[in-house]
Scaffold this motif. Structure first.
Motif, PDB file in Angstrom:
ATOM      1  N   ALA A 118       0.832  -1.200   0.000  1.00 50.46           N
ATOM      2  CA  ALA A 118       0.000   0.000   0.000  1.00 50.46           C
ATOM      3  C   ALA A 118       0.870   1.254   0.000  1.00 50.46           C
ATOM      4  O   ALA A 118       0.585   2.221  -0.707  1.00 50.46           O
ATOM      5  CB  ALA A 118      -0.929  -0.003   1.209  1.00 50.46           C
ATOM      6  N   ILE A 119       1.944   1.231   0.760  1.00 48.85           N
ATOM      7  CA  ILE A 119       2.852   2.377   0.818  1.00 48.85           C
ATOM      8  C   ILE A 119       3.624   2.512  -0.487  1.00 48.85           C
ATOM      9  O   ILE A 119       3.714   3.602  -1.060  1.00 48.85           O
ATOM     10  CB  ILE A 119       3.810   2.246   2.015  1.00 48.85           C
ATOM     11  CG1 ILE A 119       3.025   2.351   3.331  1.00 48.85           C
ATOM     12  CG2 ILE A 119       4.923   3.299   1.943  1.00 48.85           C
ATOM     13  CD1 ILE A 119       3.807   1.951   4.567  1.00 48.85           C
ATOM     14  N   ASN A 120       4.161   1.407  -0.977  1.00 48.04           N
ATOM     15  CA  ASN A 120       5.001   1.452  -2.181  1.00 48.04           C
ATOM     16  C   ASN A 120       4.230   1.828  -3.433  1.00 48.04           C
ATOM     17  O   ASN A 120       4.784   2.435  -4.346  1.00 48.04           O
ATOM     18  CB  ASN A 120       5.687   0.110  -2.400  1.00 48.04           C
ATOM     19  CG  ASN A 120       6.769  -0.156  -1.379  1.00 48.04           C
ATOM     20  OD1 ASN A 120       7.350   0.770  -0.815  1.00 48.04           O
ATOM     21  ND2 ASN A 120       7.040  -1.424  -1.128  1.00 48.04           N
ATOM     22  N   TYR A 121       2.961   1.434  -3.505  1.00 54.00           N
ATOM     23  CA  TYR A 121       2.172   1.690  -4.702  1.00 54.00           C
ATOM     24  C   TYR A 121       1.118   2.765  -4.435  1.00 54.00           C
ATOM     25  O   TYR A 121      -0.063   2.596  -4.733  1.00 54.00           O
ATOM     26  CB  TYR A 121       1.538   0.398  -5.210  1.00 54.00           C
ATOM     27  CG  TYR A 121       2.581  -0.605  -5.630  1.00 54.00           C
ATOM     28  CD1 TYR A 121       3.242  -0.469  -6.840  1.00 54.00           C
ATOM     29  CD2 TYR A 121       2.948  -1.660  -4.800  1.00 54.00           C
ATOM     30  CE1 TYR A 121       4.226  -1.371  -7.237  1.00 54.00           C
ATOM     31  CE2 TYR A 121       3.925  -2.568  -5.182  1.00 54.00           C
ATOM     32  CZ  TYR A 121       4.555  -2.417  -6.388  1.00 54.00           C
ATOM     33  OH  TYR A 121       5.525  -3.300  -6.766  1.00 54.00           O
ATOM     34  N   SER A 122       1.585   3.862  -3.868  1.00 54.26           N
ATOM     35  CA  SER A 122       0.712   5.000  -3.600  1.00 54.26           C
ATOM     36  C   SER A 122       1.386   6.269  -4.104  1.00 54.26           C
ATOM     37  O   SER A 122       2.508   6.230  -4.615  1.00 54.26           O
ATOM     38  CB  SER A 122       0.438   5.106  -2.095  1.00 54.26           C
ATOM     39  OG  SER A 122       1.639   5.343  -1.394  1.00 54.26           O
ATOM     40  N   ARG A 123       0.691   7.345  -3.934  1.00 50.97           N
ATOM     41  CA  ARG A 123       1.232   8.637  -4.374  1.00 50.97           C
ATOM     42  C   ARG A 123       2.072   9.250  -3.253  1.00 50.97           C
ATOM     43  O   ARG A 123       2.748   8.536  -2.542  1.00 50.97           O
ATOM     44  CB  ARG A 123       0.082   9.529  -4.801  1.00 50.97           C
ATOM     45  CG  ARG A 123      -0.658   8.955  -6.013  1.00 50.97           C
ATOM     46  CD  ARG A 123      -1.904   9.764  -6.336  1.00 50.97           C
ATOM     47  NE  ARG A 123      -2.779   9.027  -7.239  1.00 50.97           N
ATOM     48  CZ  ARG A 123      -3.656   8.117  -6.863  1.00 50.97           C
ATOM     49  NH1 ARG A 123      -3.797   7.802  -5.601  1.00 50.97           N
ATOM     50  NH2 ARG A 123      -4.404   7.493  -7.749  1.00 50.97           N
ATOM     51  N   ASP A 124       1.998  10.559  -3.081  1.00 50.14           N
ATOM     52  CA  ASP A 124       2.824  11.279  -2.108  1.00 50.14           C
ATOM     53  C   ASP A 124       2.474  10.970  -0.666  1.00 50.14           C
ATOM     54  O   ASP A 124       3.271  11.197   0.229  1.00 50.14           O
ATOM     55  CB  ASP A 124       2.716  12.791  -2.338  1.00 50.14           C
ATOM     56  CG  ASP A 124       3.278  13.200  -3.689  1.00 50.14           C
ATOM     57  OD1 ASP A 124       4.131  12.461  -4.219  1.00 50.14           O
ATOM     58  OD2 ASP A 124       2.859  14.248  -4.213  1.00 50.14           O
ATOM     59  N   LYS A 125       1.261  10.504  -0.429  1.00 47.89           N
ATOM     60  CA  LYS A 125       0.819  10.093   0.901  1.00 47.89           C
ATOM     61  C   LYS A 125      -0.199   8.978   0.717  1.00 47.89           C
ATOM     62  O   LYS A 125      -0.729   8.790  -0.377  1.00 47.89           O
ATOM     63  CB  LYS A 125       0.228  11.261   1.683  1.00 47.89           C
ATOM     64  CG  LYS A 125      -0.974  11.886   1.035  1.00 47.89           C
ATOM     65  CD  LYS A 125      -1.468  13.063   1.839  1.00 47.89           C
ATOM     66  CE  LYS A 125      -2.683  13.668   1.161  1.00 47.89           C
ATOM     67  NZ  LYS A 125      -3.256  14.734   1.938  1.00 47.89           N
ATOM     68  N   VAL A 126      -0.458   8.255   1.776  1.00 43.34           N
ATOM     69  CA  VAL A 126      -1.366   7.115   1.663  1.00 43.34           C
ATOM     70  C   VAL A 126      -2.186   6.954   2.941  1.00 43.34           C
ATOM     71  O   VAL A 126      -1.689   7.205   4.043  1.00 43.34           O
ATOM     72  CB  VAL A 126      -0.600   5.803   1.341  1.00 43.34           C
ATOM     73  CG1 VAL A 126       0.372   5.450   2.443  1.00 43.34           C
ATOM     74  CG2 VAL A 126      -1.543   4.646   1.057  1.00 43.34           C
ATOM     75  N   THR A 127      -3.436   6.562   2.754  1.00 43.08           N
ATOM     76  CA  THR A 127      -4.293   6.180   3.870  1.00 43.08           C
ATOM     77  C   THR A 127      -4.557   4.692   3.747  1.00 43.08           C
ATOM     78  O   THR A 127      -4.959   4.212   2.683  1.00 43.08           O
ATOM     79  CB  THR A 127      -5.632   6.955   3.850  1.00 43.08           C
ATOM     80  OG1 THR A 127      -5.348   8.353   3.971  1.00 43.08           O
ATOM     81  CG2 THR A 127      -6.538   6.506   4.985  1.00 43.08           C
ATOM     82  N   ILE A 128      -4.313   3.972   4.828  1.00 40.32           N
ATOM     83  CA  ILE A 128      -4.506   2.520   4.868  1.00 40.32           C
ATOM     84  C   ILE A 128      -5.598   2.237   5.891  1.00 40.32           C
ATOM     85  O   ILE A 128      -5.527   2.704   7.029  1.00 40.32           O
ATOM     86  CB  ILE A 128      -3.204   1.794   5.238  1.00 40.32           C
ATOM     87  CG1 ILE A 128      -2.117   2.117   4.212  1.00 40.32           C
ATOM     88  CG2 ILE A 128      -3.440   0.283   5.346  1.00 40.32           C
ATOM     89  CD1 ILE A 128      -0.732   1.667   4.625  1.00 40.32           C
ATOM     90  N   ARG A 129      -6.597   1.469   5.458  1.00 42.96           N
ATOM     91  CA  ARG A 129      -7.709   1.137   6.334  1.00 42.96           C
ATOM     92  C   ARG A 129      -7.677  -0.349   6.677  1.00 42.96           C
ATOM     93  O   ARG A 129      -7.544  -1.187   5.789  1.00 42.96           O
ATOM     94  CB  ARG A 129      -9.039   1.500   5.653  1.00 42.96           C
ATOM     95  CG  ARG A 129      -9.188   2.992   5.428  1.00 42.96           C
ATOM     96  CD  ARG A 129     -10.435   3.383   4.661  1.00 42.96           C
ATOM     97  NE  ARG A 129     -10.686   2.648   3.423  1.00 42.96           N
ATOM     98  CZ  ARG A 129     -10.052   2.862   2.274  1.00 42.96           C
ATOM     99  NH1 ARG A 129      -9.101   3.757   2.196  1.00 42.96           N
ATOM    100  NH2 ARG A 129     -10.368   2.163   1.199  1.00 42.96           N
ATOM    101  N   LEU A 130      -7.828  -0.644   7.959  1.00 43.54           N
ATOM    102  CA  LEU A 130      -7.944  -2.022   8.437  1.00 43.54           C
ATOM    103  C   LEU A 130      -9.329  -2.150   9.060  1.00 43.54           C
ATOM    104  O   LEU A 130      -9.640  -1.468  10.039  1.00 43.54           O
ATOM    105  CB  LEU A 130      -6.874  -2.334   9.480  1.00 43.54           C
ATOM    106  CG  LEU A 130      -5.426  -2.166   9.037  1.00 43.54           C
ATOM    107  CD1 LEU A 130      -4.483  -2.325  10.216  1.00 43.54           C
ATOM    108  CD2 LEU A 130      -5.087  -3.160   7.951  1.00 43.54           C
TER     109      LEU A 130
END
Length: 137
Positions: free
Chosen positions: A37-49
């Motif tokens: 999720a971090i590697n394949y995102s833009r300048d920032k990322v939101t990850i939902r669990l």
């Protein structure tokens, strides 16, 4: 967490939630999905669990707002050594083993993993487990 960009987590897992999984391998699964999720995102990322208990088992969704995966490649992403083609650019290094490992661990736990993704809108990996198939791993 060490990341080269801002990461926001939205976690919806009820307190005192316990599941029967191999701690090492399941931690590796979550780390792999979060790293992707971090590697394949833009300048920032939101990850939902998002955890959901169900009458027949439980599920955990790991979702992001990254670059997404084209429909053309979605059927292959859990195959060993498969990497989504990026032309001559390879900004993320790897061997195409991470998601194959995720699938193997989830299946060995009696579960299944699926993907919902749309280019430009992110990806959601859904890990589903039936308690009637619960096995000690």
């Amino acid at each position: 967490l060490k990341a080269p960009k801002p990461v926001t987590f939205q976690v919806n897992i009820p307190k005192n939630t316990y599941v029967n999984v191999d701690r090492v391998h399941f931690t590796n699964v979550l780390n792999n999905l979060i790293d992707n999720a971090i590697n394949y995102s833009r300048d920032k990322v939101t990850i939902r669990l998002l955890f959901k208990a169900q009458a027949e088992g439980w599920q955990l969704a790991v979702a992001d707002d990254g670059i997404g995966i084209a429909k053309t490649y979605q059927a292959s992403i859990f195959d060993r050594f498969f990497r989504v083609p990026t032309g001559d650019l390879h900004p993320v290094k790897g061997y195409g083993l991470g998601l194959a490992y995720v699938r193997q661990v989830i299946e060995r736990h009696g579960g299944r993993v699926s993907l919902r993704s749309e280019l430009g809108k992110g990806s959601e990996f859904l890990l589903k487990f039936d308690t009637k198939n619960d096995t000690d791993v």
